[in-house]
Design an enzyme around this catalytic site. Structure first.
Site, PDB file in Angstrom:
ATOM      1  N   PRO A 270       0.892  -1.464  -0.005  1.00  0.00           N
ATOM      2  CA  PRO A 270       0.075  -0.135   0.045  1.00  0.00           C
ATOM      3  C   PRO A 270       0.877   1.324  -0.162  1.00  0.00           C
ATOM      4  O   PRO A 270       0.184   2.329  -0.411  1.00  0.00           O
ATOM      5  CB  PRO A 270      -0.902  -0.147   1.418  1.00  0.00           C
ATOM      6  CG  PRO A 270      -0.661  -1.428   1.794  1.00  0.00           C
ATOM      7  CD  PRO A 270       0.485  -2.070   1.069  1.00  0.00           C
TER       8      PRO A 270
ATOM      9  N   GLU B 131       0.809  -7.300   8.370  1.00  0.00           N
ATOM     10  CA  GLU B 131       0.574  -5.925   8.491  1.00  0.00           C
ATOM     11  C   GLU B 131       1.911  -5.052   7.830  1.00  0.00           C
ATOM     12  O   GLU B 131       1.704  -3.931   7.631  1.00  0.00           O
ATOM     13  CB  GLU B 131       0.985  -5.555  10.076  1.00  0.00           C
ATOM     14  CG  GLU B 131      -0.373  -5.374  10.533  1.00  0.00           C
ATOM     15  CD  GLU B 131      -1.548  -5.009  10.104  1.00  0.00           C
ATOM     16  OE1 GLU B 131      -1.458  -3.710   9.780  1.00  0.00           O
ATOM     17  OE2 GLU B 131      -2.412  -5.460   9.642  1.00  0.00           O
TER      18      GLU B 131
ATOM     19  N   ARG C 154      -0.459  -7.974 -21.447  1.00  0.00           N
ATOM     20  CA  ARG C 154      -1.369  -7.626 -22.669  1.00  0.00           C
ATOM     21  C   ARG C 154      -0.475  -6.801 -23.551  1.00  0.00           C
ATOM     22  O   ARG C 154      -1.111  -6.457 -24.842  1.00  0.00           O
ATOM     23  CB  ARG C 154      -2.536  -7.268 -22.270  1.00  0.00           C
ATOM     24  CG  ARG C 154      -2.610  -6.035 -21.615  1.00  0.00           C
ATOM     25  CD  ARG C 154      -3.917  -5.693 -21.220  1.00  0.00           C
ATOM     26  NE  ARG C 154      -5.029  -5.319 -22.068  1.00  0.00           N
ATOM     27  CZ  ARG C 154      -4.932  -3.916 -22.987  1.00  0.00           C
ATOM     28  NH1 ARG C 154      -3.968  -3.358 -22.675  1.00  0.00           N
ATOM     29  NH2 ARG C 154      -5.627  -3.924 -24.024  1.00  0.00           N
TER      30      ARG C 154
ATOM     31  N   ASP D   9      -6.129   1.937 -26.378  1.00  0.00           N
ATOM     32  CA  ASP D   9      -6.882   2.040 -25.232  1.00  0.00           C
ATOM     33  C   ASP D   9      -7.339   3.179 -24.539  1.00  0.00           C
ATOM     34  O   ASP D   9      -6.572   4.230 -24.832  1.00  0.00           O
ATOM     35  CB  ASP D   9      -5.872   1.163 -24.035  1.00  0.00           C
ATOM     36  CG  ASP D   9      -6.090  -0.348 -24.624  1.00  0.00           C
ATOM     37  OD1 ASP D   9      -6.854  -0.844 -25.298  1.00  0.00           O
ATOM     38  OD2 ASP D   9      -5.113  -0.983 -24.138  1.00  0.00           O
TER      39      ASP D   9
HETATM   40  C1  9D3 Z   1      -2.263  -0.558   9.256  1.00  0.00           C
HETATM   41  C2  9D3 Z   1      -1.984  -0.007   8.047  1.00  0.00           C
HETATM   42  N1  9D3 Z   1      -2.514  -1.048   6.863  1.00  0.00           N
HETATM   43  C3  9D3 Z   1      -2.109  -0.269   5.447  1.00  0.00           C
HETATM   44  C4  9D3 Z   1      -3.240   0.502   5.018  1.00  0.00           C
HETATM   45  C5  9D3 Z   1      -1.687  -2.293   6.878  1.00  0.00           C
HETATM   46  C6  9D3 Z   1      -1.772  -2.927   5.604  1.00  0.00           C
HETATM   47  C7  9D3 Z   1      -3.066  -3.423   5.063  1.00  0.00           C
HETATM   48  C8  9D3 Z   1      -3.523  -4.082   4.112  1.00  0.00           C
HETATM   49  C9  9D3 Z   1      -0.908  -3.682   4.924  1.00  0.00           C
HETATM   50  C10 9D3 Z   1      -0.924  -4.426   4.116  1.00  0.00           C
HETATM   51  C11 9D3 Z   1      -2.237  -4.702   3.543  1.00  0.00           C
HETATM   52  C12 9D3 Z   1      -2.367  -5.768   2.371  1.00  0.00           C
HETATM   53  N2  9D3 Z   1      -2.352  -4.846   0.939  1.00  0.00           N
HETATM   54  C13 9D3 Z   1      -1.404  -5.235   0.172  1.00  0.00           C
HETATM   55  O1  9D3 Z   1      -0.503  -5.888   0.428  1.00  0.00           O
HETATM   56  C14 9D3 Z   1      -1.244  -4.311  -1.172  1.00  0.00           C
HETATM   57  C15 9D3 Z   1      -2.151  -3.226  -1.464  1.00  0.00           C
HETATM   58  C16 9D3 Z   1      -3.385  -2.566  -1.045  1.00  0.00           C
HETATM   59  O2  9D3 Z   1      -3.933  -3.029   0.083  1.00  0.00           O
HETATM   60  N3  9D3 Z   1      -4.018  -1.544  -1.866  1.00  0.00           N
HETATM   61  C17 9D3 Z   1      -3.498  -1.123  -2.993  1.00  0.00           C
HETATM   62  N4  9D3 Z   1      -2.250  -1.826  -3.507  1.00  0.00           N
HETATM   63  C18 9D3 Z   1      -1.807  -2.820  -2.921  1.00  0.00           C
HETATM   64  S1  9D3 Z   1      -0.438  -3.518  -3.328  1.00  0.00           S
HETATM   65  C19 9D3 Z   1      -0.328  -4.537  -2.032  1.00  0.00           C
END
Ligand code: 9D3
Length: 232
Positions: free
Chosen positions: A89, A116, A154, A169
């Site tokens: 994230p 996490e 793709r 696209d």
């Molecule tokens: C407590 C803070 N959280 C961050 C918003 C912790 C957290 C939540 C969810 C850490 C990892 C995740 C899992 N998400 C991913 O691995 C992830 C992700 C996403 O949640 N949203 C957008 N892109 C991606 S790429 C990997």
């Protein structure tokens, strides 16, 4: 191109890579996609891949050992160092331009997390690029890895079968698509715009361009800032 996806849930990813355009691209030899279970590189009896955070706090942290060994294992299978991508994230938000850039690489290793977060030394030691697919919370990186692989594969020459499609696209020209119609000419009182039936190719092209710009202006004004010249 070769793509390795490192994940704790290879069984969640494999069916996606075995379908549709991704399957065709692999059958045609354009790309080889392999999923590897990070847990296969855990060394303790419990096969653990995560641990409690130093300093305390909620949740678990993905540990270095299995991730480093999984990356080193797939890179040792030929080709050497790959372009390493951590799905997180905190990464840079993935856009079409990123897909286009990645499509030029020979080897990608995508690392999916659960829990996490990752031990910071995964960033320090593996120096991966970090990608997020958008501002919403997923339960892990797998869905994000599928999005990135789909968007990249793709674009490989030959993957679509009809070669000029990818260039037309949405997002390649920075505009949303114009409205499209097929037969019948009238359906439940709704008719096809007259200009599309006119056979006047220049008028059709102009109508579509105007529709694309207007639709983008209404729905995604953020996209127009990137394409001022298209809107004139
Ligand atoms: C407590 C803070 N959280 C961050 C918003 C912790 C957290 C939540 C969810 C850490 C990892 C995740 C899992 N998400 C991913 O691995 C992830 C992700 C996403 O949640 N949203 C957008 N892109 C991606 S790429 C990997």
């Amino acid at each position: 191109m070769r793509i390795d996806v490192l994940t704790l849930f290879p069984e969640a990813c494999e069916p996606f890579f075995s379908a549709s355009i991704l399957q065709r691209a692999q059958a045609a030899g354009l790309v080889e996609i392999a999923c590897t279970n990070i847990r296969d590189f855990a060394r303790d009896v419990h096969r653990s891949v995560d641990d409690k955070p130093f300093g305390g706090g909620p949740g678990m942290v993905m540990a270095c050992g299995p991730v480093f060994e999984a990356v080193e294992h797939v890179e040792a299978q030929g080709g050497g160092r790959a372009t390493r991508i951590l799905l997180t994230p905190q990464g840079k938000r993935f856009r079409q331009a990123d897909a286009e850039e990645l499509a030029g690489h020979d080897r990608l290793v995508l690392i999916c997390g659960h829990y996490e977060g990752f031990d910071e030394r995964i960033r320090q030691g593996l120096a991966p690029r970090e990608i997020s697919i958008g501002d919403y919370v997923l339960s892990g990186g797998e869905a994000a890895a599928m999005v990135v692989v789909d968007a990249v594969v793709r674009l490989l020459p030959g993957a679509l079968g009809h070669e000029d499609s990818a260039g037309e696209d949405s997002f390649s020209n920075g505009l949303l698509e114009y409205p499209q119609y097929t037969r019948p000419r009238e359906f439940r009182g709704m008719s096809v715009p007259e200009v599309l039936l006119s056979g006047d190719h220049a008028s059709v092209a102009e109508w579509r361009r105007q529709q694309a710009i207007e639709r983008t202006r209404r729905r995604r004004p953020d996209l127009l800032n990137d394409n001022v010249e298209e809107c004139r």
